[in-house]
Enzyme design. Structure first.
Site, PDB file in Angstrom:
ATOM      1  N   LYS A  61       0.798  -1.229   0.000  1.00 21.02           N
ATOM      2  CA  LYS A  61       0.000   0.000   0.000  1.00 21.02           C
ATOM      3  C   LYS A  61       0.828   1.275   0.000  1.00 21.02           C
ATOM      4  O   LYS A  61       0.357   2.325  -0.474  1.00 21.02           O
ATOM      5  CB  LYS A  61      -0.940   0.000   1.200  1.00 21.02           C
ATOM      6  CG  LYS A  61      -2.095  -0.989   1.108  1.00 21.02           C
ATOM      7  CD  LYS A  61      -3.129  -0.545   0.099  1.00 21.02           C
ATOM      8  CE  LYS A  61      -4.391  -1.394   0.185  1.00 21.02           C
ATOM      9  NZ  LYS A  61      -5.431  -0.913  -0.752  1.00 21.02           N
ATOM     10  N   SER A 311       0.732 -10.060  -0.720  1.00 22.69           N
ATOM     11  CA  SER A 311       0.518  -8.615  -0.702  1.00 22.69           C
ATOM     12  C   SER A 311       0.753  -7.944   0.636  1.00 22.69           C
ATOM     13  O   SER A 311       0.991  -6.734   0.688  1.00 22.69           O
ATOM     14  CB  SER A 311      -0.904  -8.301  -1.176  1.00 22.69           C
ATOM     15  OG  SER A 311      -1.853  -8.956  -0.360  1.00 22.69           O
TER      16      SER A 311
END
Length: 409
Positions: A61, A311
Site C-alpha cells: 500500500k 501482498s
C-alpha cells in the site's frame, strides 16, 4: 499524473507506472522474490513468492499512497490528507505523508487491531476511531474532507494509486522474466489492476489470475453484469480484501486485462497462511495468502513459472493464533472433541490413557462436573488435541467410542 475520463483512453498506462517507479526510488523497497519448492512440486512448475509482506509498512500500500500524495499540488498538500482503513492503507498513507511532510488524518474502525492502530500513529498520522466497519469509516473520512478541505486518499479507486501498485508488476518482470502466470489477491482491485496494466503492456502472453475470498467476492458478479456490483455484508477473515464493491477505475482495467478471477474458502486461506509460515518462514496475512490458497486448491490450473504476490504481512497476533489453529484443524492436525464420562475418581486419567495409546497429544482440557445438562454421576470434558492428519482424527474418535465414551462433538 492526470485522471483520464475519456472512454477511449485507458485510465492508467505503462508510462504512468514507469513514472511511479521513478518516483518510488529510494522510498519503496524492491521486495524479494522467493522460490517455493513445496508449491513447485504441486504445480509441476516453478512457483515464486513476490514478498510484498516485507515491504515498508508491511504491505504494497505504501507504493500507491506515496505516488498519490506526491502528485498533489502545493495547495492540496497544505490542506493535508485524510484516509480510511482498517490497517494497511492507513499505514501506507501515514508513512507516505510523513516522508512528504504532509499532515495526515486516518479514520479507522473502533474494532481495528491495536497493533495496526499503534503503527499508524507511529508513522505520524492522527488516528480517529469511528464506526464498526470500514464502510462507515470511509463515509466519516469523506465528510471530514468536505468539511476541512483535506484531500481524500482513496485506497484503490484512483489512477495514481493504481500506477503506484503497478510497480509490483514491473519488478516481477525484472526478477522473473520467464513468468507465465501471476496470481494476485483482489479486494477493491487496485493492486491487480496496476500489475495487469504493467505486465500486459510488456508481456501480453502472461496470464493474470485474481483471487477473492468467497465471502467477499464482488468481482465475479460485477464482471458478469458488466459494471461494479455491491455484495451485501462481505464476510471473511481476510480483511485486506474484504471489500463489498469494486472500484470504478480498477474494475475497468481488470475487466479488460485480468484473465480470470477465482474464489477461495476460509479453510483454504487458513491452510495457505499456515503453509507460508511453516514452509516458507514468511508471516503473511490472510489476504496476502489468497494467491497461495488458489494454488493449493487447484494446482493443475496454473501454467508455470508462477508468481504468487504475497501482498501483506500485517496480521493481528490474536487473529494469527486463531487462523493457525483453524488451518491445523483443516489439515487434520488439530482436533477439538467433547465427550461425557462417569464422574468418579480416576475417570479423567483413564480417558487420557486411551488418548495416549493412539498417540494424540493433549493441548488443553476443560472438565465440567456441575451443569443442569449433566446427570448426577456424569461429567463433561472438552479436549483440544494435536493430531497427525485426517486419518489420525478418525482413529482417535474410533478409539474413544470403542472405549465406551459418548462423543458429543
Amino acid at each position: 499524473m492526470s485522471y483520464r475520463t475519456a472512454d477511449s483512453l485507458p485510465p492508467v498506462t505503462l508510462d504512468d507506472v514507469r513514472g511511479a517507479q521513478k518516483m518510488l526510488t529510494g522510498v519503496a523497497r524492491v521486495t524479494a522474490m522467493e522460490g517455493s519448492r513445496h508449491l513447485s512440486q504441486l504445480v509441476g512448475a516453478p512457483v515464486h513468492f513476490k514478498c510484498e509482506n516485507l515491504q515498508r509498512t508491511g504491505s504494497f500500500k505504501l507504493r500507491g499512497a506515496y505516488v498519490r500524495i506526491a502528485g498533489l499540488l502545493p495547495q492540496e498538500r497544505a490542506a493535508g490528507v485524510v484516509a480510511a482503513s482498517a490497517g494497511n492503507h492507513a499505514q501506507g498513507v501515514a508513512l507516505a505523508s510523513s516522508l512528504l511532510g504532509v499532515r495526515s488524518t486516518v479514520f479507522m474502525p473502533k474494532g481495528a487491531p491495536l497493533p495496526k492502530i499503534s503503527a499508524t500513529r507511529d508513522y505520524g498520522a492522527e488516528v480517529r476511531l469511528y464506526g464498526q466497519v470500514v464502510d462507515e469509516t470511509l463515509v466519516a473520512a469523506q465528510e471530514y474532507a468536505a468539511e476541512t478541505g483535506a484531500v481524500f486518499i482513496h485506497p484503490f479507486d484512483h489512477p495514481d494509486i493504481i500506477a503506484g501498485q503497478g510497480t509490483v508488476g514491473l519488478e516481477i518482470l525484472e526478477q522473473c522474466p520467464e513468468v507465465r502466470t501471476i496470481v494476485v489477491g483482489i479486494g477493491g482491485g487496485g493492486l491487480a489492476a496496476g500489475i495487469a496494466t504493467a505486465v500486459k503492456a510488456l508481456r501480453p502472453d502472461v496470464r493474470i489470475v485474481g483471487v477473492q475470498a468467497a465471502g467477499a467476492a464482488a468481482f465475479p458478479p460485477s464482471l458478469a453484469a458488466g459494471h461494479p456490483v455491491a455484495v451485501d455484508n462481505p464476510a471473511t477473515m481476510a480483511d485486506g480484501i474484504k471489500v463489498g464493491r469494486p472500484g470504478d477505475v480498477p474494475f475497468r482495467i481488470i475487466g479488460d486485462l485480468v484473465d480470470e478471477v477465482r474464489t477461495v474458502t476460509e479453510d483454504e486461506l487458513a491452510t495457505a497462511l499456515l503453509l507460508c509460515l511453516e514452509r516458507a518462514k514468511l508471516v503473511v496475512e490472510p489476504a496476502g495468502a489468497s494467491p497461495v490458497a488458489a494454488l493449493l486448491s487447484d494446482p493443475g490450473a496454473f501454467e508455470g513459472p508462477v508468481v504468487a504476490v504475497l501482498s501483506g504481512g500485517n496480521v493481528d497476533p490474536v487473529l494469527l493464533q486463531r487462523v493457525l489453529r483453524h488451518g491445523m484443524a483443516a489439515q487434520g492436525r488439530y482436533l477439538a472433541v467433547r465427550l461425557r464420562l462417569t464422574d468418579r475418581p480416576g475417570a479423567l486419567a483413564t480417558l487420557l490413557g486411551v488418548l495416549s495409546v493412539v498417540d494424540a497429544n493433549v493441548l488443553d482440557v476443560s472438565h465440567v462436573r456441575t451443569d443442569p445438562r449433566l446427570g448426577l454421576t456424569e461429567a463433561e470434558v472438552e479436549l483440544h488435541l494435536e493430531t497427525k492428519g485426517t486419518a489420525h482424527c478418525v482413529e482417535v474418535g474410533q478409539a474413544l467410542r470403542e472405549a465406551g465414551y459418548t462423543v458429543i462433538g
